[in-house]
Scaffold this motif. Structure first.
Motif, short mmCIF file in Angstrom:
data_model
loop_
_atom_site.label_atom_id
_atom_site.label_comp_id
_atom_site.label_asym_id
_atom_site.label_seq_id
_atom_site.Cartn_x
_atom_site.Cartn_y
_atom_site.Cartn_z
N ARG A 1 8.10 5.71 3.12
CA ARG A 1 9.13 4.84 2.52
C ARG A 1 10.29 5.68 2.00
O ARG A 1 10.21 6.90 1.88
CB ARG A 1 8.53 4.05 1.35
CG ARG A 1 7.20 3.39 1.66
CD ARG A 1 7.36 2.27 2.67
NE ARG A 1 6.09 1.60 2.92
CZ ARG A 1 5.88 0.66 3.82
NH1 ARG A 1 6.88 0.26 4.57
NH2 ARG A 1 4.70 0.11 3.99
N LYS B 1 11.58 4.94 -4.72
CA LYS B 1 11.38 3.50 -4.83
C LYS B 1 10.00 3.17 -5.40
O LYS B 1 9.66 2.01 -5.58
CB LYS B 1 11.58 2.82 -3.48
CG LYS B 1 13.04 2.79 -3.06
CD LYS B 1 13.29 1.72 -2.01
CE LYS B 1 14.79 1.55 -1.75
NZ LYS B 1 15.08 0.51 -0.77
N LYS C 1 7.06 3.30 -4.12
CA LYS C 1 6.07 2.69 -3.24
C LYS C 1 5.17 3.76 -2.63
O LYS C 1 5.62 4.86 -2.32
CB LYS C 1 6.76 1.88 -2.13
CG LYS C 1 7.47 0.64 -2.65
CD LYS C 1 7.99 -0.22 -1.50
CE LYS C 1 8.62 -1.50 -2.03
NZ LYS C 1 9.12 -2.36 -0.93
N THR D 1 2.82 -7.72 -10.48
CA THR D 1 3.48 -6.97 -9.42
C THR D 1 4.57 -7.85 -8.81
O THR D 1 4.39 -9.06 -8.68
CB THR D 1 2.49 -6.54 -8.32
OG1 THR D 1 3.22 -5.91 -7.26
CG2 THR D 1 1.71 -7.73 -7.76
N ASN E 1 5.59 -7.41 -5.79
CA ASN E 1 5.38 -7.40 -4.34
C ASN E 1 4.23 -8.33 -3.98
O ASN E 1 3.35 -8.59 -4.79
CB ASN E 1 5.06 -5.97 -3.87
CG ASN E 1 6.19 -5.01 -4.15
OD1 ASN E 1 7.35 -5.29 -3.88
ND2 ASN E 1 5.86 -3.86 -4.71
N TYR F 1 -3.07 -6.25 0.47
CA TYR F 1 -2.64 -4.93 0.03
C TYR F 1 -3.42 -4.57 -1.24
O TYR F 1 -3.08 -5.01 -2.34
CB TYR F 1 -1.13 -4.91 -0.20
CG TYR F 1 -0.37 -5.32 1.04
CD1 TYR F 1 -0.30 -4.49 2.15
CD2 TYR F 1 0.25 -6.56 1.13
CE1 TYR F 1 0.37 -4.85 3.31
CE2 TYR F 1 0.92 -6.95 2.28
CZ TYR F 1 0.98 -6.09 3.37
OH TYR F 1 1.63 -6.48 4.50
N GLU G 1 -1.71 -3.04 -4.49
CA GLU G 1 -0.95 -4.02 -5.27
C GLU G 1 -1.91 -4.95 -6.02
O GLU G 1 -1.67 -5.32 -7.18
CB GLU G 1 -0.05 -4.85 -4.36
CG GLU G 1 1.09 -4.08 -3.72
CD GLU G 1 2.16 -3.64 -4.72
OE1 GLU G 1 2.13 -4.10 -5.87
OE2 GLU G 1 3.01 -2.81 -4.32
#
Length: 421
Positions: free
Chosen positions: A113, A117, A119, A287, A289, A316, A319
């Motif tokens: 990524r 950020k 991630k 989260t 996301n 995921y 997450e």
């Protein structure tokens, strides 16, 4: 040099202790649900040929993949996605199967990524693919399976947002727009820039009805009334069929009793080129996301030589773990554990006791007592590593048993104690 040796590269992290135990327990609980739905396990390689994951197959952009070369100079990549790998396997091993196949997987995916950020580049996923079933019942079953997986993880409050790319495609089809304009409109919708969308389409040549329908995407989210409203905005047969499909999926989900977990978002067209019908994402607190994404991809397997409708999802896990922690959902270790402290004189009895505990599925750690450490240090050690009971060997025949909360402190005959387990 020492910092490099002890650090991890950006985008990856270590997991240990209770966090690691909880992650494994959550994955096992969700995998159990997948098996209850009839899914069979499949494992695909961690790296494959680059062509398996090109952009048309829904994977990460080329510049986000970890690439390397084999000795024959073939370009290989660490898998950024499971679905193309599973599709390849199905086309290879089940070329003539026409009845439904249910396959599930667990493992890590890799994508580089953009920096800063926050991630992860290595992500743990668990999910399933339902092949050879193009029915709305299969769509509903897949979403019900997602809901059961999230419930099994410990989540109580979450929402699955359902979309349909054919609704958007139907509007675009009626407008007769070029691919360039269509892609521009899609980009505005994907980033939820509806002010930019309104300004952009105001200068395009299309009917006011279609402009109104596209502008209305900003408000087409919520319950069943969203579908009623969407139906009034278009005469496109393709768009209306998409609405009918969502109604059928919702009706089937009511049979499961899962309507409270479901809402609609007709602007949810992420993965537009990849998906061919129903799409969905799962959201919860803690989260920003999605914790799960999925949808129907009826054209993917044909790229590997098998024409088969399919639908699937990926959860995921990282997450999901963040959400469980931030929602303060309690975790109780399912493992019973014991610490056996002994001196060299009582080693044989300690080993026999440990073997007996392990036969009862109780974790047994053996620590030979050192003159360098006091008994209190072993007690502190048991607290640090969440030990349930401490067994201190007193002789070849007796043991002192101390509970984790110190409420029990008694001496027992070893044989009697083993018989009581």
């Amino acid at each position: 040099m020492r910092e490099t040796m002890l650090s991890t590269p950006e985008g990856v992290r270590d997991i240990y202790g209770l966090e690691c135990e909880r992650k494994h327990q959550v994955i096992n609980a969700m995998e159990h649900v997948l098996h209850l739905y009839g899914n069979r396990d499949i494992e695909t390689p961690t790296f494959e040929y680059f062509g398996i994951f090109n952009a048309d197959r829904g994977s990460a952009p080329s510049n986000e993949m970890y690439k390397f070369f084999d000795r024959d100079n073939n370009t290989l990549v660490l898998r950024p996605d499971f679905t193309p790998s599973v599709a390849r396997c199905v086309a290879k091993y089940f070329p003539d199967e026409v009845l439904p196949l249910r396959l599930c997987y667990r493992g890590n995916t890799f994508a580089s990524r953009e920096r800063h950020k926050g991630k992860l580049a290595e992500i743990t996923q668990i999910g399933s693919e339902l092949i050879n079933d193009d029915s709305s019942a299969a769509d509903a079953e897949t979403i019900a399976c997602v809901i059961d997986c999230l419930k099994a993880s410990g989540l109580e409050e979450f929402q699955i947002e359902i979309g349909e790319v054919d609704y958007f495609k139907g509007l675009i089809e009626d407008a007769g727009l070029s691919d360039k304009i269509e892609n521009k409109i899609r980009d505005y919708i994907q980033i939820k820039n509806f002010f930019g969308l309104s300004e952009y389409i105001s200068g395009l040549e299309m009917s006011d009805d279609i402009k109104n329908a596209l502008n209305a995407l900003s408000s087409l989210f919520g319950g069943m009334d969203v579908l009623d409203k969407a139906e009034t905005l278009t005469r496109s047969a393709r768009a209306l069929e998409a609405i009918d499909r969502m109604r059928k999926v919702y009706t089937a989900l009511t049979y499961y009793g899962y309507e409270k977990y479901v809402s609609f978002d007709l602007s949810g067209i992420n993965g537009y080129d990849y998906y061919t019908g129903i799409t969905f994402s799962g959201y919860t607190y803690g989260t920003g996301n999605p914790v799960v994404k999925g949808g129907r991809y009826n054209n993917l397997l044909s790229q590997f030589g098998k024409d088969a409708p399919s639908i699937g999802f990926s959860i995921y896990v990282d997450e999901l773990m963040n959400s469980l922690t931030r929602q303060k959902i309690p975790f109780v270790s399912s493992q019973k554990s014991a610490l056996i402290v002994y001196t060299i004189e009582h080693q044989e009895a300690a080993v026999m006791l440990a073997s007996s505990l392990r036969e009862k599925d109780i974790i047994a750690q053996l620590i030979r007592k050192s003159k360098k450490h006091e008994e209190d240090e072993y007690m502190d050690y048991s607290d640090t590593y969440d030990v349930g009971k401490i067994y201190i060997m007193q002789s070849e025949k007796t043991v002192r048993i101390i509970s984790a909360d110190r409420s029990v402190d008694e001496e027992k005959d070893i044989e009697t104690m083993i018989n009581e387990l």
